[in-house]
Scaffold this motif. Sequence first.
Motif, PDB file in Angstrom:
ATOM      1  N   UNK A 250    -106.049  61.372  -9.330  1.00  0.00           N
ATOM      2  CA  UNK A 250    -105.888  62.575 -10.135  1.00  0.00           C
ATOM      3  C   UNK A 250    -107.190  62.972 -10.839  1.00  0.00           C
ATOM      4  N   UNK A 251    -107.993  61.983 -11.231  1.00  0.00           N
ATOM      5  CA  UNK A 251    -109.253  62.265 -11.933  1.00  0.00           C
ATOM      6  C   UNK A 251    -110.452  62.261 -10.988  1.00  0.00           C
ATOM      7  N   UNK A 252    -110.191  62.212  -9.677  1.00  0.00           N
ATOM      8  CA  UNK A 252    -111.268  62.232  -8.696  1.00  0.00           C
ATOM      9  C   UNK A 252    -111.728  60.863  -8.267  1.00  0.00           C
ATOM     10  N   UNK A 253    -111.176  59.828  -8.872  1.00  0.00           N
ATOM     11  CA  UNK A 253    -111.403  58.442  -8.476  1.00  0.00           C
ATOM     12  C   UNK A 253    -110.038  57.786  -8.336  1.00  0.00           C
ATOM     13  N   UNK A 254    -109.973  56.673  -7.592  1.00  0.00           N
ATOM     14  CA  UNK A 254    -108.662  56.059  -7.371  1.00  0.00           C
ATOM     15  C   UNK A 254    -108.001  55.713  -8.693  1.00  0.00           C
ATOM     16  N   UNK A 255    -108.762  55.101  -9.609  1.00  0.00           N
ATOM     17  CA  UNK A 255    -108.293  54.833 -10.967  1.00  0.00           C
ATOM     18  C   UNK A 255    -109.166  55.589 -11.953  1.00  0.00           C
ATOM     19  N   UNK A 256    -108.578  56.037 -13.052  1.00  0.00           N
ATOM     20  CA  UNK A 256    -109.354  56.735 -14.074  1.00  0.00           C
ATOM     21  C   UNK A 256    -110.350  55.799 -14.741  1.00  0.00           C
ATOM     22  N   UNK A 257    -110.044  54.508 -14.812  1.00  0.00           N
ATOM     23  CA  UNK A 257    -110.972  53.569 -15.445  1.00  0.00           C
ATOM     24  C   UNK A 257    -112.324  53.569 -14.739  1.00  0.00           C
ATOM     25  N   UNK A 258    -112.353  53.835 -13.435  1.00  0.00           N
ATOM     26  CA  UNK A 258    -113.606  53.896 -12.694  1.00  0.00           C
ATOM     27  C   UNK A 258    -114.474  55.043 -13.190  1.00  0.00           C
ATOM     28  N   UNK A 259    -113.842  56.121 -13.591  1.00  0.00           N
ATOM     29  CA  UNK A 259    -114.557  57.281 -14.110  1.00  0.00           C
ATOM     30  C   UNK A 259    -115.289  56.926 -15.397  1.00  0.00           C
ATOM     31  N   UNK A 260    -114.676  56.049 -16.201  1.00  0.00           N
ATOM     32  CA  UNK A 260    -115.226  55.690 -17.506  1.00  0.00           C
ATOM     33  C   UNK A 260    -116.083  54.423 -17.472  1.00  0.00           C
ATOM     34  N   UNK A 261    -116.038  53.689 -16.380  1.00  0.00           N
ATOM     35  CA  UNK A 261    -116.799  52.458 -16.303  1.00  0.00           C
ATOM     36  C   UNK A 261    -116.252  51.354 -17.175  1.00  0.00           C
ATOM     37  N   UNK A 262    -114.906  51.278 -17.284  1.00  0.00           N
ATOM     38  CA  UNK A 262    -114.263  50.204 -18.051  1.00  0.00           C
ATOM     39  C   UNK A 262    -113.339  49.430 -17.119  1.00  0.00           C
ATOM     40  N   UNK A 263    -112.828  48.323 -17.632  1.00  0.00           N
ATOM     41  CA  UNK A 263    -111.938  47.475 -16.831  1.00  0.00           C
ATOM     42  C   UNK A 263    -110.804  46.987 -17.722  1.00  0.00           C
ATOM     43  N   UNK A 264    -109.591  47.401 -17.395  1.00  0.00           N
ATOM     44  CA  UNK A 264    -108.415  47.009 -18.180  1.00  0.00           C
ATOM     45  C   UNK A 264    -107.873  45.673 -17.699  1.00  0.00           C
ATOM     46  N   UNK A 265    -107.099  45.010 -18.563  1.00  0.00           N
ATOM     47  CA  UNK A 265    -106.392  43.789 -18.182  1.00  0.00           C
ATOM     48  C   UNK A 265    -105.083  44.107 -17.475  1.00  0.00           C
ATOM     49  N   UNK A 266    -104.452  45.215 -17.891  1.00  0.00           N
ATOM     50  CA  UNK A 266    -103.163  45.644 -17.338  1.00  0.00           C
ATOM     51  C   UNK A 266    -103.227  47.145 -17.111  1.00  0.00           C
TER      52      UNK A 266
END
Length: 427
Positions: A250-266
């Motif tokens: 939806x944000x142009x990357x598979x996960x939105x976290x990739x857009x922000x350069x972060x990594x969630x635990x869940x």
Amino acid sequence: MNLFNLRRTVPSLEDLAVEPYANASAPAFSNECLMPSVQRPQPVFVRGQGSWLWDSEDRTYLDFTQAGAANSLGHSPSVLVAALAEQAQSLINPGSGFYNRGMLKLADRLCRSTDSDQAYLLSSGTEACEAAIKLARKWGQLHRGGAAGIITASQSCHGRGFAALSAAGSGAPGNRFGPGLPGFSQVPFNDLPALHAAVDAQTVAIMLEPIQSEAGVIPATEHYLKGVERLCRELGILLILDEVQAGIGRCGTLLAEQLYGVRADIIALGKGLGGGVPLAALLARGKACCFEAGELDGTHHGNALMTSAGLAVLDSLQEHGFLQQARHNGEYLGQELTRLASRYAQGQVRGQGLFWGMTLADESADAVVKAALHEGLLLSAPQPDCLRFTPALSVSKGNIDEMLLRLARAFSRVRTAQLHCRKGVAV
């Protein structure tokens, strides 16, 4: 047939005060037996293809809601239709107490595609968010002395389940049921100092939407989300990202976290994962992988039919150039919406990828949505002063241009109606 030439007859100004088509001939279908849980306009839809819908009167609509972003590939995409038809002929649901091939393949595909360690498949984003809360609190019992507090952002929306509504708070969009379960606290979104101040010894996790959808499509800033991740690492607590709406391209990357350069635990996924079929997923990484057998279950969790849809969606998103094209079209949509907002003296346009919101100069969002429906355009209004745009990830520039033309006519219609009302009051 040229869909772009399917223009609507011009309704009178009074039509904006009532539901579109309310004075039409008696509908072929009755809603008397349906509980009034959701307010719906008159059209009864019978067919869809890509970005278009047809109702029972054979009227055509350009859909920039796509079931609240659930139809990631648009209406009835051939890849999804074929996958469901083929799977339905062999196996639909052997039961969540047994393995099926689709369940194993989709869990493996999700983990490999997102660099996660474990995945659990569910039916809805609400279930995924509630499972994320359960998992975080299970981890708190094991590793943080029983801590169970979860901090969320004000105006967040993590689904319609009791725990999810509790996480969002009593003032959140959609929560009309008052205070919920204890153990949740809310702080302003994009406010890192407030978040720092809210963490205490009972905090086990911070749970956020990368983009707050129901609050009016409000993206987290990169500084904020990276600061939240850093805080979680320093304090040894979990970061939960609710990507039910922002994930799966939806944000142009598979996960939105990739857009922000972060990594969630869940991570909670839903909506677009099934392409319109009820499917969601809970992803866990590293230390957060602590569920044991029997702690999650559901009749339809990971059934073969649903997982075939998820695999078809991932196949499409991971085709060479698909997400790049979605990003390119998303940039175009954002730029053109900004230009249109300026022309009609509206407010800010904000978002990412193919996930945009436009604030309005007044609380006329519902009127604009109704006027757009007259023009054969489907939009949603998460707030009284905000429009939301979630087209299919496969939307074309031609579809975007057509949407802009119809939205411009809707703005003009609402403005004319407002002037008409003011003159009437003055008289």
